[in-house]
Design a protein around this motif. Sequence first.
Motif, PDB file in Angstrom:
ATOM      1  N   THR A  35       0.821  -1.177   0.026  1.00 31.58           N
ATOM      2  CA  THR A  35       0.089   0.068   0.142  1.00 31.58           C
ATOM      3  C   THR A  35       0.986   0.954   0.132  1.00 31.58           C
ATOM      4  OG1 THR A  35      -1.542  -1.076   0.926  1.00 31.58           O
ATOM      5  CG2 THR A  35      -2.346   1.290   0.985  1.00 31.58           C
ATOM      6  N   MET A  55      -8.221  -9.050  -0.206  1.00 29.72           N
ATOM      7  CA  MET A  55      -8.669  -9.957  -0.482  1.00 29.72           C
ATOM      8  C   MET A  55      -7.790 -11.374  -1.213  1.00 29.72           C
ATOM      9  SD  MET A  55     -12.368  -9.454  -0.097  1.00 29.72           S
ATOM     10  CE  MET A  55     -11.499  -9.008   1.650  1.00 29.72           C
ATOM     11  N   SER A  56      -7.346 -10.699  -1.992  1.00 29.34           N
ATOM     12  CA  SER A  56      -5.962 -11.808  -2.478  1.00 29.34           C
ATOM     13  C   SER A  56      -4.762 -12.264  -0.881  1.00 29.34           C
ATOM     14  CB  SER A  56      -4.811 -10.099  -3.002  1.00 29.34           C
ATOM     15  OG  SER A  56      -3.657 -11.404  -3.895  1.00 29.34           O
ATOM     16  N   MET A  90      -8.383  -3.174   0.098  1.00 27.81           N
ATOM     17  CA  MET A  90      -9.243  -3.517  -0.775  1.00 27.81           C
ATOM     18  C   MET A  90      -8.932  -4.793  -1.288  1.00 27.81           C
ATOM     19  SD  MET A  90     -11.631  -2.643   1.920  1.00 27.81           S
ATOM     20  CE  MET A  90     -12.857  -3.799   0.782  1.00 27.81           C
ATOM     21  N   ALA A  91      -7.853  -5.047  -2.294  1.00 32.22           N
ATOM     22  CA  ALA A  91      -7.553  -5.737  -3.300  1.00 32.22           C
ATOM     23  C   ALA A  91      -6.612  -6.741  -2.613  1.00 32.22           C
ATOM     24  CB  ALA A  91      -7.202  -4.726  -4.461  1.00 32.22           C
ATOM     25  N   GLY A  92      -6.011  -5.505  -1.577  1.00 32.93           N
ATOM     26  CA  GLY A  92      -4.876  -7.090  -1.387  1.00 32.93           C
ATOM     27  C   GLY A  92      -5.420  -7.662  -0.204  1.00 32.93           C
ATOM     28  N   ALA A 140      -8.376   1.433  -2.629  1.00 34.28           N
ATOM     29  CA  ALA A 140      -8.336   0.341  -3.436  1.00 34.28           C
ATOM     30  C   ALA A 140      -6.849  -1.241  -3.051  1.00 34.28           C
ATOM     31  CB  ALA A 140      -8.723   1.315  -5.333  1.00 34.28           C
ATOM     32  N   GLY A 141      -5.945  -0.860  -3.135  1.00 38.13           N
ATOM     33  CA  GLY A 141      -4.991  -1.499  -3.144  1.00 38.13           C
ATOM     34  C   GLY A 141      -5.605  -2.000  -1.438  1.00 38.13           C
TER      35      GLY A 141
END
Length: 233
Positions: A31, A61-62, A57-59, A54-55
Amino acid sequence: MTTTHRETHRTQRIGWLRAAVLGANDGIISTASLILGVAASNASHSAVLVAGGAGLMAGAMSMAAGEYVSVSSQADTEHADIERERHELATNEPHERAELAAIYVTRGLDRALAEQVADQLMAGDALAAHARDELGISEVLNARPVQAALTSAATFSVGAGLPLIAALLAPTAVLAVWVAAASLVFLAVLGALAARTGGAPALVGAVRVAFWGALAMGVTAGVGALFRVGVGG
Protein backbone atom coordinates in the motif's frame (compact mmCIF):
# COMPACT_ATOMS: atom_id res chain seq x y z
CA MET A 1 3.87 -32.28 46.56
CA THR A 2 5.12 -32.38 42.98
CA THR A 3 3.78 -29.76 40.61
CA THR A 4 3.77 -30.08 36.84
CA HIS A 5 5.66 -27.39 34.98
CA ARG A 6 3.90 -26.56 31.74
CA GLU A 7 6.27 -25.23 29.08
CA THR A 8 5.32 -22.96 26.21
CA HIS A 9 7.45 -23.18 23.09
CA ARG A 10 7.73 -20.78 20.20
CA THR A 11 6.81 -23.48 17.67
CA GLN A 12 3.25 -23.16 18.97
CA ARG A 13 3.20 -19.66 17.46
CA ILE A 14 4.48 -20.57 14.00
CA GLY A 15 1.11 -20.86 12.25
CA TRP A 16 -0.48 -17.60 13.32
CA LEU A 17 2.83 -15.72 13.49
CA ARG A 18 3.70 -16.52 9.89
CA ALA A 19 0.29 -15.44 8.57
CA ALA A 20 0.16 -12.33 10.77
CA VAL A 21 3.63 -11.08 9.89
CA LEU A 22 3.22 -11.86 6.20
CA GLY A 23 -0.14 -10.07 6.09
CA ALA A 24 0.91 -6.93 7.95
CA ASN A 25 4.23 -6.69 6.15
CA ASP A 26 2.56 -7.08 2.77
CA GLY A 27 -0.09 -4.53 3.71
CA ILE A 28 2.41 -1.85 4.66
CA ILE A 29 4.81 -2.40 1.77
CA SER A 30 2.29 -2.84 -1.05
CA THR A 31 0.00 0.00 0.00
CA ALA A 32 2.82 2.42 0.80
CA SER A 33 4.50 1.57 -2.51
CA LEU A 34 1.23 2.05 -4.40
CA ILE A 35 0.63 5.41 -2.71
CA LEU A 36 4.16 6.59 -3.45
CA GLY A 37 3.99 5.41 -7.05
CA VAL A 38 0.71 7.24 -7.69
CA ALA A 39 1.93 10.32 -5.82
CA ALA A 40 5.14 10.37 -7.86
CA SER A 41 3.07 10.45 -11.05
CA ASN A 42 1.77 13.88 -9.92
CA ALA A 43 -1.75 12.60 -9.22
CA SER A 44 -4.05 14.59 -6.95
CA HIS A 45 -4.32 13.92 -3.23
CA SER A 46 -7.78 12.40 -3.65
CA ALA A 47 -6.55 10.11 -6.43
CA VAL A 48 -3.74 8.91 -4.19
CA LEU A 49 -6.20 8.11 -1.41
CA VAL A 50 -8.55 6.28 -3.78
CA ALA A 51 -5.64 4.22 -5.10
CA GLY A 52 -4.51 3.41 -1.56
CA GLY A 53 -8.02 2.41 -0.47
CA ALA A 54 -8.50 0.23 -3.52
CA GLY A 55 -5.12 -1.35 -2.89
CA LEU A 56 -6.11 -2.14 0.69
CA MET A 57 -9.32 -3.91 -0.33
CA ALA A 58 -7.80 -5.77 -3.26
CA GLY A 59 -4.76 -6.81 -1.27
CA ALA A 60 -6.78 -8.08 1.69
CA MET A 61 -8.96 -10.22 -0.57
CA SER A 62 -5.95 -11.45 -2.50
CA MET A 63 -4.10 -12.38 0.69
CA ALA A 64 -7.12 -14.21 2.08
CA ALA A 65 -7.73 -16.14 -1.13
CA GLY A 66 -4.07 -16.98 -1.67
CA GLU A 67 -3.51 -18.09 1.90
CA TYR A 68 -6.70 -20.17 1.90
CA VAL A 69 -5.79 -21.97 -1.32
CA SER A 70 -2.20 -22.55 -0.23
CA VAL A 71 -3.01 -23.86 3.24
CA SER A 72 -5.97 -25.88 1.89
CA SER A 73 -3.57 -27.69 -0.43
CA GLN A 74 -1.38 -28.47 2.58
CA ALA A 75 -4.44 -29.64 4.53
CA ASP A 76 -5.53 -31.87 1.62
CA THR A 77 -2.10 -33.47 1.55
CA GLU A 78 -2.14 -34.03 5.31
CA HIS A 79 -5.64 -35.53 5.13
CA ALA A 80 -4.63 -37.89 2.31
CA ASP A 81 -1.54 -39.02 4.23
CA ILE A 82 -3.56 -39.63 7.38
CA GLU A 83 -6.20 -41.63 5.49
CA ARG A 84 -3.46 -43.73 3.89
CA GLU A 85 -1.95 -44.32 7.33
CA ARG A 86 -5.38 -45.27 8.71
CA HIS A 87 -5.78 -47.86 5.94
CA GLU A 88 -2.31 -49.29 6.54
CA LEU A 89 -3.00 -49.60 10.26
CA ALA A 90 -6.22 -51.46 9.53
CA THR A 91 -4.67 -53.85 7.00
CA ASN A 92 -1.10 -54.36 8.22
CA GLU A 93 -0.73 -53.36 11.85
CA PRO A 94 2.40 -55.48 12.58
CA HIS A 95 4.30 -53.72 9.82
CA GLU A 96 3.19 -50.31 11.08
CA ARG A 97 4.19 -51.23 14.63
CA ALA A 98 7.66 -52.26 13.42
CA GLU A 99 7.89 -49.07 11.35
CA LEU A 100 7.11 -46.91 14.38
CA ALA A 101 9.66 -48.77 16.50
CA ALA A 102 12.28 -48.27 13.79
CA ILE A 103 11.67 -44.52 13.94
CA TYR A 104 12.42 -44.50 17.67
CA VAL A 105 15.56 -46.55 17.09
CA THR A 106 16.85 -43.91 14.68
CA ARG A 107 16.20 -41.32 17.42
CA GLY A 108 18.48 -43.11 19.86
CA LEU A 109 16.43 -45.76 21.67
CA ASP A 110 17.60 -49.36 21.77
CA ARG A 111 15.47 -51.87 19.91
CA ALA A 112 13.74 -53.36 22.95
CA LEU A 113 12.77 -49.97 24.42
CA ALA A 114 11.70 -48.68 21.00
CA GLU A 115 9.36 -51.64 20.55
CA GLN A 116 7.95 -51.12 24.05
CA VAL A 117 7.30 -47.42 23.35
CA ALA A 118 5.67 -48.26 20.02
CA ASP A 119 3.44 -50.86 21.70
CA GLN A 120 2.28 -48.46 24.39
CA LEU A 121 1.61 -45.58 22.01
CA MET A 122 -0.28 -47.75 19.56
CA ALA A 123 -2.37 -49.17 22.39
CA GLY A 124 -3.52 -45.62 23.08
CA ASP A 125 -3.96 -43.82 19.75
CA ALA A 126 -2.08 -45.56 16.98
CA LEU A 127 -3.11 -43.12 14.27
CA ALA A 128 -2.05 -40.08 16.29
CA ALA A 129 1.32 -41.70 17.04
CA HIS A 130 1.98 -42.39 13.36
CA ALA A 131 0.71 -38.98 12.27
CA ARG A 132 3.04 -37.26 14.72
CA ASP A 133 6.18 -39.40 14.49
CA GLU A 134 6.01 -40.80 10.95
CA LEU A 135 4.25 -38.01 9.06
CA GLY A 136 5.27 -35.04 11.19
CA ILE A 137 1.68 -33.84 11.59
CA SER A 138 0.67 -32.52 15.00
CA GLU A 139 -2.08 -30.40 16.53
CA VAL A 140 0.35 -27.47 16.79
CA LEU A 141 1.59 -27.52 13.22
CA ASN A 142 -1.32 -28.87 11.19
CA ALA A 143 -2.86 -26.72 8.46
CA ARG A 144 -5.84 -24.47 9.26
CA PRO A 145 -6.94 -22.77 6.01
CA VAL A 146 -9.74 -20.57 7.38
CA GLN A 147 -7.65 -19.35 10.29
CA ALA A 148 -4.75 -18.53 7.99
CA ALA A 149 -6.99 -16.73 5.48
CA LEU A 150 -8.77 -14.60 8.08
CA THR A 151 -5.51 -13.78 9.84
CA SER A 152 -3.83 -12.74 6.61
CA ALA A 153 -6.75 -10.57 5.49
CA ALA A 154 -7.08 -8.89 8.88
CA THR A 155 -3.39 -8.22 9.36
CA PHE A 156 -3.00 -7.03 5.76
CA SER A 157 -5.83 -4.55 6.33
CA VAL A 158 -4.24 -3.28 9.54
CA GLY A 159 -0.85 -2.97 7.87
CA ALA A 160 -2.27 -1.28 4.77
CA GLY A 161 -4.27 1.12 6.90
CA LEU A 162 -1.13 2.61 8.45
CA PRO A 163 0.37 4.26 5.31
CA LEU A 164 -3.15 5.11 4.15
CA ILE A 165 -3.76 7.07 7.36
CA ALA A 166 -0.40 8.79 6.92
CA ALA A 167 -1.41 9.78 3.37
CA LEU A 168 -4.77 11.04 4.61
CA LEU A 169 -3.20 13.29 7.25
CA ALA A 170 -0.20 14.47 5.22
CA PRO A 171 -0.18 17.83 3.40
CA THR A 172 -0.09 17.27 -0.35
CA ALA A 173 3.33 18.86 -0.74
CA VAL A 174 5.03 16.41 1.62
CA LEU A 175 2.74 13.40 1.23
CA ALA A 176 5.46 11.14 -0.17
CA VAL A 177 7.88 12.02 2.61
CA TRP A 178 5.28 11.38 5.32
CA VAL A 179 4.16 8.07 3.88
CA ALA A 180 7.69 6.80 3.27
CA ALA A 181 8.97 7.78 6.72
CA ALA A 182 5.93 6.47 8.56
CA SER A 183 5.96 3.21 6.63
CA LEU A 184 9.62 2.58 7.35
CA VAL A 185 8.99 3.14 11.06
CA PHE A 186 6.01 0.78 10.96
CA LEU A 187 8.04 -1.85 9.12
CA ALA A 188 10.95 -1.61 11.55
CA VAL A 189 8.62 -2.00 14.53
CA LEU A 190 6.86 -4.93 12.89
CA GLY A 191 10.14 -6.63 12.05
CA ALA A 192 11.43 -6.16 15.60
CA LEU A 193 8.23 -7.50 17.17
CA ALA A 194 8.12 -10.50 14.86
CA ALA A 195 11.76 -11.30 15.57
CA ARG A 196 11.29 -11.00 19.33
CA THR A 197 8.18 -13.19 19.24
CA GLY A 198 10.06 -15.82 17.28
CA GLY A 199 13.11 -15.63 19.53
CA ALA A 200 15.44 -13.86 17.08
CA PRO A 201 17.35 -10.57 17.60
CA ALA A 202 14.98 -7.60 17.26
CA LEU A 203 17.49 -5.39 15.44
CA VAL A 204 18.11 -7.96 12.73
CA GLY A 205 14.38 -8.34 12.12
CA ALA A 206 13.83 -4.57 12.02
CA VAL A 207 16.65 -3.90 9.54
CA ARG A 208 15.69 -6.82 7.31
CA VAL A 209 12.07 -5.78 6.93
CA ALA A 210 12.81 -2.05 6.63
CA PHE A 211 15.43 -2.63 3.93
CA TRP A 212 13.15 -4.61 1.64
CA GLY A 213 10.31 -2.21 2.28
CA ALA A 214 12.47 0.79 1.34
CA LEU A 215 13.60 -0.98 -1.83
CA ALA A 216 10.01 -1.77 -2.87
CA MET A 217 8.83 1.79 -2.21
CA GLY A 218 11.80 3.29 -4.04
CA VAL A 219 11.31 1.16 -7.14
CA THR A 220 7.56 1.84 -7.28
CA ALA A 221 8.04 5.58 -6.79
CA GLY A 222 10.57 5.55 -9.62
CA VAL A 223 8.09 3.85 -11.95
CA GLY A 224 5.44 6.41 -11.03
CA ALA A 225 7.85 9.26 -11.72
CA LEU A 226 8.42 7.92 -15.26
CA PHE A 227 4.77 8.69 -16.03
CA ARG A 228 4.68 12.01 -14.20
CA VAL A 229 4.29 14.18 -17.27
CA GLY A 230 1.54 12.08 -18.84
CA VAL A 231 -0.58 11.89 -15.70
CA GLY A 232 0.00 15.33 -14.32
CA GLY A 233 0.02 17.26 -17.54
